[in-house]
Design an enzyme around this catalytic site. Structure first.
Site, short mmCIF file in Angstrom:
data_model
loop_
_atom_site.label_atom_id
_atom_site.label_comp_id
_atom_site.label_asym_id
_atom_site.label_seq_id
_atom_site.Cartn_x
_atom_site.Cartn_y
_atom_site.Cartn_z
N ASP A 72 0.82 -1.22 0.00
CA ASP A 72 0.00 0.00 0.00
C ASP A 72 0.85 1.27 0.00
O ASP A 72 2.00 1.26 0.45
CB ASP A 72 -0.89 0.04 1.25
CG ASP A 72 -2.08 -0.90 1.16
OD1 ASP A 72 -2.13 -1.70 0.21
OD2 ASP A 72 -2.95 -0.85 2.06
N HIS A 217 3.82 -2.28 3.20
CA HIS A 217 3.83 -0.91 2.68
C HIS A 217 5.16 -0.69 1.96
O HIS A 217 6.22 -0.84 2.58
CB HIS A 217 3.65 0.11 3.80
CG HIS A 217 2.28 0.08 4.41
ND1 HIS A 217 1.93 -0.84 5.37
CD2 HIS A 217 1.18 0.85 4.19
CE1 HIS A 217 0.66 -0.65 5.71
NE2 HIS A 217 0.18 0.37 5.01
#
Length: 254
Positions: A72, A217
């Site tokens: 993400d 991430h």
């Protein structure tokens, strides 16, 4: 339980409480308890994407010994190091990209695609106010990101992940009108809060033997080291890294 079934149940309970209260057969403590229970259910449904409370979500694999990698908040300069590790191990991944980040790093966005990975929508701005936005603002965040990601990459966007994994009635209502599949996870690395690579690895390692969709991430430098360990572990333990596209039907655009 879904949001619609919850609403029906809550209406039934409200009518029952009103009747019992009128008959004097129930105390205010029971009424307060029911209200608090309803608030707790709504809060859980909002914060837990994989509960499918407000919208259907793909969050778990059925086949054993498989792992889907998702990242993400990119594209980001650190994404390049992530891509290097993925290329080394020939591992596919899905990157949920923020629209404004893609506008700042279009070359990285296109490298993600050129190396065979999937790009998904993670809203235009990833606002901290996401869970409090009105429907119009929610729609703008999603549609603006799709427009920018598709314009920059030349590829259609089929998948969406809400910021923070937060949904609510307004977000769910908007998502039901859009040709996007909602993608969650069942293994959250917590790499944005656990900054020590070894501690992060020790959190993830015991859970890799369960088939999972893992959330990383690509903005975090220490995630590169942990990703390397994850892929090495999967290779030595017979865990196959699979593509999201192989596990879920791609929605067609209207």
């Amino acid at each position: 339980m879904t949001y619609n079934s919850f609403k029906i149940l809550f209406v039934i309970l409200t009518l029952a409480i009103a009747f019992l209260g009128w008959q004097g057969a129930i105390s205010w403590l029971w009424i307060i308890g029911i209200i608090l229970f309803g608030v707790a259910i709504l809060s859980y449904g909002s914060a837990t994407l994989q509960s499918n409370f407000f919208t259907p979500t793909f969050s778990k694999l059925k086949e054993p010994n498989e792992l889907i990698l998702t990242f993400d908040d990119g594209p980001h300069p650190n994404t390049l190091a992530i891509l290097e590790v993925l290329k080394k191990h020939q591992a596919p991944a899905t990157f949920f990209c923020i629209g404004k980040q893609a506008q700042q790093h279009p070359d990285i966005l296109n490298q993600i695609i050129s190396e065979g990975h999937i790009v998904g929508n993670h809203t235009q701005n990833h606002s901290n106010k996401w869970g409090w936005m009105r429907s119009k603002a929610v729609r703008y965040e999603i549609e603006e990101a799709t427009k920018n990601l598709e314009s920059l990459s030349g590829k259609p966007i089929h998948f969406f992940r809400p910021p923070f994994g937060v949904t609510n009635p307004r977000i769910g209502k908007v998502l039901r009108t859009l040709p996007l599949k909602i993608i969650g996870w069942d293994l959250r690395s917590l790499d944005t809060t656990i900054k020590n690579p070894e501690k992060l690895w020790q959190r993830i390692k015991p859970k890799l033997n369960n088939s999972s969709i893992i959330l990383f991430h690509d903005t975090q430098e220490h995630t590169v080291e942990v990703l390397e360990k994850t892929l090495e572990y999967c290779q030595s333990h017979g865990i196959k890294i699979v593509s999201l596209a192989d596990k879920i039907e791609t929605p067609s655009h209207a």
